[in-house]
Scaffold this motif. Structure first.
Motif, short mmCIF file in Angstrom:
data_model
loop_
_atom_site.label_atom_id
_atom_site.label_comp_id
_atom_site.label_asym_id
_atom_site.label_seq_id
_atom_site.Cartn_x
_atom_site.Cartn_y
_atom_site.Cartn_z
N PRO A 55 1.53 -5.76 18.60
CA PRO A 55 1.16 -5.00 17.40
C PRO A 55 2.32 -4.91 16.41
N PHE A 56 1.99 -4.82 15.16
CA PHE A 56 2.99 -4.73 14.09
C PHE A 56 2.41 -3.91 12.96
N SER A 57 3.27 -3.40 12.06
CA SER A 57 2.79 -2.57 10.96
C SER A 57 2.29 -3.43 9.80
N TYR A 58 3.16 -4.34 9.32
CA TYR A 58 2.75 -5.20 8.20
C TYR A 58 3.59 -6.47 8.23
N LYS A 59 2.92 -7.60 7.96
CA LYS A 59 3.60 -8.89 7.91
C LYS A 59 3.15 -9.64 6.65
N ASN A 60 4.11 -10.11 5.87
CA ASN A 60 3.81 -10.95 4.69
C ASN A 60 3.77 -12.39 5.16
N VAL A 61 2.57 -12.91 5.37
CA VAL A 61 2.40 -14.24 5.96
C VAL A 61 2.66 -15.33 4.93
N LEU A 62 2.11 -15.18 3.73
CA LEU A 62 2.22 -16.23 2.72
C LEU A 62 2.45 -15.63 1.35
N LYS A 63 3.54 -16.00 0.73
CA LYS A 63 3.82 -15.61 -0.65
C LYS A 63 2.80 -16.26 -1.57
N LEU A 64 2.53 -15.63 -2.70
CA LEU A 64 1.53 -16.16 -3.63
C LEU A 64 1.82 -17.62 -3.98
N THR A 65 0.78 -18.45 -3.86
CA THR A 65 0.94 -19.88 -4.09
C THR A 65 -0.34 -20.45 -4.69
N SER A 66 -0.22 -21.58 -5.33
CA SER A 66 -1.40 -22.27 -5.87
C SER A 66 -1.90 -23.33 -4.89
N ASN A 67 -1.28 -23.41 -3.69
CA ASN A 67 -1.65 -24.40 -2.69
C ASN A 67 -2.64 -23.79 -1.71
N GLY A 68 -3.92 -24.05 -1.91
CA GLY A 68 -4.96 -23.49 -1.07
C GLY A 68 -4.89 -24.02 0.35
N LYS A 69 -4.48 -25.28 0.53
CA LYS A 69 -4.40 -25.86 1.89
C LYS A 69 -3.31 -25.16 2.71
N GLN A 70 -2.19 -24.83 2.06
CA GLN A 70 -1.14 -24.11 2.76
C GLN A 70 -1.65 -22.76 3.24
N MET A 119 10.58 -0.52 8.66
CA MET A 119 10.82 0.93 8.71
C MET A 119 9.56 1.73 9.06
N SER A 120 8.60 1.07 9.71
CA SER A 120 7.36 1.79 10.04
C SER A 120 7.62 2.90 11.05
N HIS A 121 8.66 2.74 11.90
CA HIS A 121 8.98 3.76 12.89
C HIS A 121 9.82 4.88 12.29
N HIS A 122 10.27 4.70 11.04
CA HIS A 122 11.19 5.66 10.41
C HIS A 122 10.49 6.54 9.37
N TYR A 123 9.56 5.94 8.60
CA TYR A 123 8.88 6.66 7.52
C TYR A 123 7.40 6.86 7.84
N ASP A 124 6.87 8.01 7.44
CA ASP A 124 5.46 8.34 7.63
C ASP A 124 4.59 7.45 6.73
N TYR A 125 3.29 7.49 6.95
CA TYR A 125 2.36 6.81 6.06
C TYR A 125 2.44 7.43 4.66
N PRO A 126 2.18 6.65 3.62
CA PRO A 126 2.17 7.23 2.27
C PRO A 126 0.93 8.09 2.06
N SER A 127 1.04 9.04 1.14
CA SER A 127 -0.14 9.83 0.76
C SER A 127 -1.00 9.01 -0.20
N ILE A 128 -2.21 9.45 -0.41
CA ILE A 128 -3.11 8.74 -1.33
C ILE A 128 -2.54 8.81 -2.75
#
Length: 781
Positions: free
Chosen positions: A215-230, A309-318
């Protein structure tokens, strides 16, 4: 209770009378001691700089008044300080007009809102109106980031998303030729106690033989790109993780996507965030379950594309999330299963420029969902502004398609806008006074979901031009105790008086007050003013056309005789309580016309030779045609009322309702209009004509004079009502006291007459036990 109701009614009557009074003149109420203070009191206020403007007894603040009033009081327009606000357009690049397939433009070269920069100069109370134009550009670039829940329940959805890149690129190419896509995933904080209880569970949180990633909090898998195949390749490499509770940590992921612009690759174009999940969400405060108490700091914490820092900071408020999404111009599309539609629709209502779409069980409809949501978001423009400086307000009016005009909150937006449509907004910016710390501020207005904005620099008119020419001299303002500016002395701190001739602590003394009493009267300034430095400064009235004047404020211009309910009959002016009549008018109320043309009979004789012309009306001198005869017969009053029936048989009397019904002198026989005063000082009007028979027409309603000023009468009536109300209250209170005393005496009498059974309860046992020390008496010596 009747008395109580009567008292309440009386007080309500007084309250209604009070509330009906006019609010008054804001310029007069300001009591401005300088031109700068005056122009900040309101947009209608001006300052007279004429050194000879003030009459005797008028304070310096009387220079501040409404413009029309200043002119009526004798101040020339060239002597009135009345600065007005203004605006300048500093950048006004036209909106972009181009077609798809045309010239390729960089995002920063595309303009959808005009103008882009203005400078406003604001006068207090005066609105400055700016006009904005918005045109939705064709072929506008789009960045779309797909944020997906990778908990185990989304396993089948991941399979469909793996081919999303090329498919979505193909569909979005119908909307724009410049499209980029990115991908991120989230599950949950790893410190939450219900995720796992053993290290093995952290490595593989799924049950059975399922192979899941940690399990993980958040992962940035792919930076914005114009390559749909990637996109397809990287998403295809993702694995499902696990979580033992329903809510997910999606808010952590959204916050990082919003604030980590460099990692995500956001451009200054349309920014779309697609949030895909089949579960609810944790928000601020839930982190305490895992021992996390620090609130979310709203900053980027990505290292190697992982939120660290998911273990350090709480969830954000709405609210915190809404702020960051808005600050970064991100429009959110919630693609959620039908089960959680109600939850995310409520969330949508809190996040401007967001949409909710129903995700099928396996996300097979995700492309259509995104296209529909984008069309919905892009077809609406909503303006928002940055925080306003203190005292500044802003009001919007929209002019949308088909001539639809809206104001208020609806004035901020236009809906159903197609590509190429142009709409406009009128925005009123108003300041009340000047800011305390700065004379310049800046605000920004932008359409939600777009990076373009309008910058407005605000300047405030706080002083008059004439203040720049102020003179500090020993010959002016009592040996230099003030600055002579704008036609008057502006006193130094602690000094008062028209010429700054007194210290504030010596304003009132017996010697100085003696100069403010007329003829050794006990009244200071005739009770119409204040004695300042031995000189009377007269009170100001709410009505700017009414004022007190004179050395002792003994004069005014509103307590003169009236006629037809008009001051000085409308034919003169009131000076020191005496009417000064216009030409051709005389009398105490200027109600007597000197024009004799109205007294000419049809034979061109004045009053038909039987009377004299007074105040434009005939007074008959022939005894047979004098007014007393007519008034006796018409109204039954006067000294001849007992003999009139015998002596008044030589004419025919006809009564009419008002003066307009009297016959007019256009007949062949002589006809006279007359006016007489009866014994009660009331006027009555009549005509008489002599032919074969004498006819007299008399107006059946008498016209009695009104008092010079009805205000004291009204004040007396109001005071009487209040006194009656207080008397009724006292009477009611007295009756209640008498009633209460009678009731209490009755109670006491009944209590004395009551015969109580004083026998003991046979089953009662006392709770007190008495123990005697047997050795006690032995110790007594």
């Amino acid at each position: 209770m009747d008395l109580k109701l009567l008292f309440i009614s009386a007080l309500l009557g007084v309250a209604c009378y009070s509330s009906a009074q006019p609010e008054g003149n804001e310029c007069i109420k300001a009591n401005a001691e300088s031109c700068g203070d005056c122009i900040q009191a309101g947009a209608k206020c001006g300052w007279c700089t004429d050194t000879d403007f003030l009459k005797q007894g008028e304070p310096t603040s009387a220079r501040c008044d409404e413009l029309d009033s200043l002119k009526k009081r004798g101040c020339m327009a060239t002597k009135i300080e009345n600065p007005r606000g203004s605006q300048r357009i500093l950048r006004n690049k036209p909106v972009t007009n181009r077609k798809k397939g045309g010239e390729k433009l960089k995002p920063e070269d595309i303009t959808q809102i005009q103008p882009q920069k203005l400078a406003l100069s604001l006068r207090s109370g005066e609105a400055q109106t700016i006009n904005l134009k918005f045109k939705r550009a064709e072929d506008y670039p789009i960045d779309l980031y797909y944020l997906m829940d990778l908990s185990y329940s989304m396993k089948d959805d991941l399979e469909n998303v793996k081919n999303l890149g090329t498919s979505l690129m193909l569909e979005m190419s119908k909307i724009t030729s410049d499209f980029r896509i990115g991908f991120g995933s989230f599950v949950e904080k790893t410190v939450m106690p219900y995720i796992s209880t053993t290290p093995a569970k952290l490595l593989n949180p799924c049950t059975g033989d399922q192979n899941c990633t940690s399990p993980f909090s958040y992962k940035n898998v792919l930076k914005l790109t114009s390559n749909g195949k990637q996109f397809n390749t990287l998403v295809g490499q993702q694995q499902i993780s696990g979580n033992l509770d329903s809510p997910e940590g999606g808010f952590d992921a959204i916050m990082q996507v919003a604030v980590c612009g460099e990692h995500i690759g956001w451009r200054n174009v349309t920014r779309l965030l697609v949030f895909s999940t089949d579960a609810g969400f944790h928000f601020a405060g839930d982190g305490k379950l895992g021992g996390i108490v620090l609130p979310n700091d709203g900053k980027c914490h990505l290292e190697n594309n992982m939120y660290t820092m998911s273990h350090h900071y709480d969830y954000p408020s709405i609210a915190h999330l809404v702020q960051k999404l808005s600050d970064n111009n991100i429009q959110t599309i919630f693609a959620v299963t039908e089960e959680f539609q109600p939850v995310y629709k409520e969330l949508k209502n809190l996040i401007p420029k967001s949409a909710v779409g129903t995700l099928s069980a396996n996300s097979s409809n995700v492309i259509n969902l995104i296209i529909d949501a984008y069309n919905s978001l892009s077809s609406e423009v909503i303006l928002e502004n940055s925080k306003l400086p203190e005292g500044v307000t802003i009001a919007y009016q929209s002019r949308c398609k088909n001539g639809l005009v809206s104001t208020g909150e609806d004035g901020r937006k236009c809906s159903n806008i197609s590509i190429g449509d142009e709409v406009s907004f009128s925005i009123n910016v108003t300041a009340q006074g000047c800011p305390k710390h700065s004379k310049s501020e800046s605000i920004k207005i932008r359409p939600l979901g777009f990076t373009e904005e309008v910058e407005i620099r605000l300047g405030f008119i706080c002083d008059c031009e004439c203040q720049k020419d102020g003179i500090v001299s020993k010959d002016l303002c009592h040996y230099g105790n003030g600055t002579f500016e704008c036609g008057a002395c502006r006193c130094k701190k602690g000094r008062v008086g028209r010429d700054c001739e007194c210290r504030r602590d010596e304003v009132s003394s017996e010697d100085l007050d003696r100069n403010c009493r007329k003829d050794n009267s006990t009244d200071l300034c005739s009770n119409n003013g204040e004695c300042v430095c031995g000189k009377c400064e007269c009170k100001k009235r709410d009505n700017p056309e009414e004022y007190y004047s004179g050395k002792y404020c003994e004069c005014d211009n509103f307590n003169c005789d009236r006629s037809n309910n008009k001051l000085c009959g409308g034919h003169g002016r009131c000076e020191c309580r005496v009417c000064v009549c216009d030409a051709n008018y005389t009398g105490s109320a200027c109600d007597c016309s000197l024009d004799t043309s109205t007294c000419l009979a049809s034979n061109n004789q004045i009053c038909n030779g039987r009377g004299i012309c007074e105040c434009g009306t005939c007074r008959c001198t022939d005894p047979k045609f004098q007014g007393p005869t007519w008034v006796v017969l018409s109204f039954g009053t006067g000294e001849k009322k007992d003999t009139c029936e015998r002596d008044c048989n030589y004419f025919t009397l006809i009564k009419v309702k008002d003066r307009d019904k009297l016959p007019q002198p256009v007949q062949t026989f002589p006809l006279m209009h007359c006016k007489e005063r009866d014994a009660n000082d009331c006027w009555f009007y009549y005509t008489y004509a002599v032919n074969n028979n004498t006819e007299v027409h008399v107006v059946e309603t008498l016209e009695c004079p009104a008092g010079p000023d009805i205000i004291p009468i009204v004040a007396g009536v109001v005071a009487g009502i209040v006194l009656i109300g207080l008397a009724l209250l006292l009477i009611w209170k007295l009756l209640m006291i008498i009633h209460d005393r009678r009731e209490f005496a009755k109670f006491e009498k009944e209590k004395m007459n009551a015969k109580w059974d004083t026998g003991e309860n046979p089953i009662y046992k006392s709770a007190v036990t008495t123990v005697v020390n047997p050795k006690y008496e032995e110790n007594i010596s």
